[in-house]
Design a protein around this motif. Structure first.
Motif, PDB file in Angstrom:
ATOM      1  N   GLY A 123       0.803  -1.217   0.000  1.00 38.30           N
ATOM      2  CA  GLY A 123       0.000   0.000   0.000  1.00 38.30           C
ATOM      3  C   GLY A 123       0.832   1.261   0.000  1.00 38.30           C
ATOM      4  O   GLY A 123       0.295   2.363  -0.121  1.00 38.30           O
ATOM      5  N   ILE A 124       2.148   1.121   0.127  1.00 37.50           N
ATOM      6  CA  ILE A 124       3.056   2.273   0.063  1.00 37.50           C
ATOM      7  C   ILE A 124       3.812   2.201  -1.255  1.00 37.50           C
ATOM      8  O   ILE A 124       4.539   1.240  -1.513  1.00 37.50           O
ATOM      9  N   VAL A 156       0.689   6.966  -1.370  1.00 40.68           N
ATOM     10  CA  VAL A 156      -0.321   5.905  -1.405  1.00 40.68           C
ATOM     11  C   VAL A 156      -1.187   6.087  -2.646  1.00 40.68           C
ATOM     12  O   VAL A 156      -1.360   7.210  -3.136  1.00 40.68           O
ATOM     13  N   SER A 207      -5.731   3.351   3.849  1.00 47.13           N
ATOM     14  CA  SER A 207      -4.358   3.888   3.792  1.00 47.13           C
ATOM     15  C   SER A 207      -3.942   4.431   5.149  1.00 47.13           C
ATOM     16  O   SER A 207      -2.796   4.256   5.585  1.00 47.13           O
ATOM     17  N   HIS A 208      -4.871   5.084   5.838  1.00 46.38           N
ATOM     18  CA  HIS A 208      -4.557   5.643   7.153  1.00 46.38           C
ATOM     19  C   HIS A 208      -4.232   4.539   8.153  1.00 46.38           C
ATOM     20  O   HIS A 208      -3.342   4.690   9.017  1.00 46.38           O
ATOM     21  N   MET A 253       0.761  11.463   4.577  1.00 38.18           N
ATOM     22  CA  MET A 253       0.243  10.627   3.495  1.00 38.18           C
ATOM     23  C   MET A 253       0.027  11.470   2.230  1.00 38.18           C
ATOM     24  O   MET A 253      -0.675  12.477   2.252  1.00 38.18           O
ATOM     25  N   PRO A 263      -1.396  11.122  -1.623  1.00 34.76           N
ATOM     26  CA  PRO A 263      -2.034  10.293  -2.658  1.00 34.76           C
ATOM     27  C   PRO A 263      -1.400  10.552  -4.018  1.00 34.76           C
ATOM     28  O   PRO A 263      -1.125  11.694  -4.381  1.00 34.76           O
TER      29      PRO A 263
END
Length: 394
Positions: A244-245, A269, A278-279, A301, A303
């Motif tokens: 996810g990263i 992300v 994602s969090h 984070m 996007p």
């Protein structure tokens, strides 16, 4: 001997990231230093009284003052152990750096005093007498100081302690000065020529240079130094290892003492993944960074587009043009906002920190102009960013 002392006096001696273990190393080094210097003081003082030797007696008190370096080291590591409080929320770890800085000034002071005395001996040579007993006592002093210095260096490297490395340099300074004294005595005994002052000047300069080096190394973490490339790669790989990263950038590390660091990093992300998912990943990375890296990590984070082919092609083209212009630069946080008459390209451009202001302003303007040649509708909104990683040693 070093391993014996470590194994018998330090519990969990292999867990050097633990604050209590680091403190135990510091306390051991301090008490060994105090014992060795007091032992040398007692032996030299007794011999000085028996032989009525002023020089040996003076050297005895020099060893007594050297015990002060170990006491400063002890106070430094004990104060650094104090936990965080309301006035110091990140703890007191930097007290160890301050202790090392004090020791560095003591080393410089010893060198300066030796330089002054040596210049005085060149101007007004003092009568010398060769004594075998004095030479034996000085050789004993060198042996003890050499072992003490290597002992502190080994422990200092094991726990990355600035104050122990400073005590190592202090001990080596004593070894060099005492060795120079022996050289002068032996040379005088063989030739009758007094070179005490000349040798002393050279030794004093070496000792002072070592003290300045310690001060410089100690001041850097206090002022704020660039991130070690190995630390950068370690944190980067750790964060990017999670599903996810997609990537990371803008890593900053703040040092609050050995083993006490806080860092912030931007993690990319996919923009089409639910923000709560994602969090959750970000929260898990932050928790596990504390356990596995001993690091208080804060993650921002970002996007990023992963599927829109048009956006991906524009980003690829932008990177290609920038690489042609300057391979040392890079981009991140790339977004495209389409309007009726123009297309906004919004991104950060990382520029080396040592570039001058003119270059930092010129590069974004040139890149924007090159992109406009690709498509006249492109309007660039560029934020200049910097890389805080130190240059790798060749």
């Amino acid at each position: 001997m070093t391993e014996f002392l470590v194994r018998h006096f330090i519990k969990d001696y292999e867990d050097v990231e633990k604050v209590s273990v680091r403190t135990a190393y510091g306390v051991l080094a301090s008490f060994v230093g105090i014992f060795c210097n007091v032992f040398l003081f007692a032996v030299k003082f007794a011999v000085g009284l028996v032989l009525h030797s002023v020089s040996v007696t003076a050297d005895a008190f020099n060893n007594l003052s050297d015990a002060g370096s170990s006491i400063i080291g002890f106070v430094g590591v004990k104060m650094a152990e104090k936990p965080a409080d309301a006035d110091h929320p990140f703890g007191h770890g930097r007290m160890e750096y301050i202790a090392a800085l004090v020791v560095s000034f003591l080393v410089i002071e010893v060198g300066f005093t030796f330089l002054k005395d040596s210049v005085g001996k060149i101007r007004t040579p003092e009568a010398m007498t060769f004594s075998l007993v004095s030479v034996v006592i000085l050789l004993l002093s060198i042996a003890v100081k050499l072992w003490l210095g290597l002992f502190n260096r080994k422990l200092g490297e094991k726990i990355d302690s600035k104050v122990m490395k400073a005590v190592f340099a202090d001990s080596m300074g004593d070894v060099i000065t005492t060795g120079a004294t022996i050289l002068s005595l032996v040379f005088f005994g063989l030739t009758g020529i007094n070179i005490d002052g000349v040798v002393g000047v050279g030794v004093a300069l070496v000792v002072m240079w070592a003290g300045i080096g310690i001060a410089k190394d100690t001041l850097e973490p206090l002022i704020g130094e660039a991130i070690d490339p190995e630390v950068y790669e370690k944190i980067k790989k750790f964060v990017e290892s999670y599903d996810g990263i997609e990537g990371t950038h803008d890593l900053i590390v703040h040092n609050y003492g050995p083993g006490r660091s806080m860092a912030s990093i931007h993690a990319e992300v996919p923009n089409d993944v639910d923000i709560e998912k994602s969090h959750e990943i970000i929260d898990r990375i932050e928790r596990e960074a504390g356990k596995k890296l001993g690091l208080f990590l804060v993650i921002h984070m970002d996007p990023v587009e992963m599927k829109d082919e048009k956006v991906l092609k524009i980003r690829e083209k932008t990177q290609e043009i920038l690489q042609e212009m300057d391979p040392a630069c890079s981009i991140h946080d790339f977004r495209v906002v389409r309007g009726e008459d123009q297309i906004n390209l919004i991104f950060d451009m990382v520029v080396p920190l040592d570039y001058d202001e003119e270059t930092r302003n010129e590069l974004p303007a040139r890149l924007a102009e090159r992109l406009k040649q690709v498509d006249s509708r492109y309007e660039c909104v560029i934020t200049v960013d910097y890389n805080f990683v130190a240059k790798a040693e060749e």
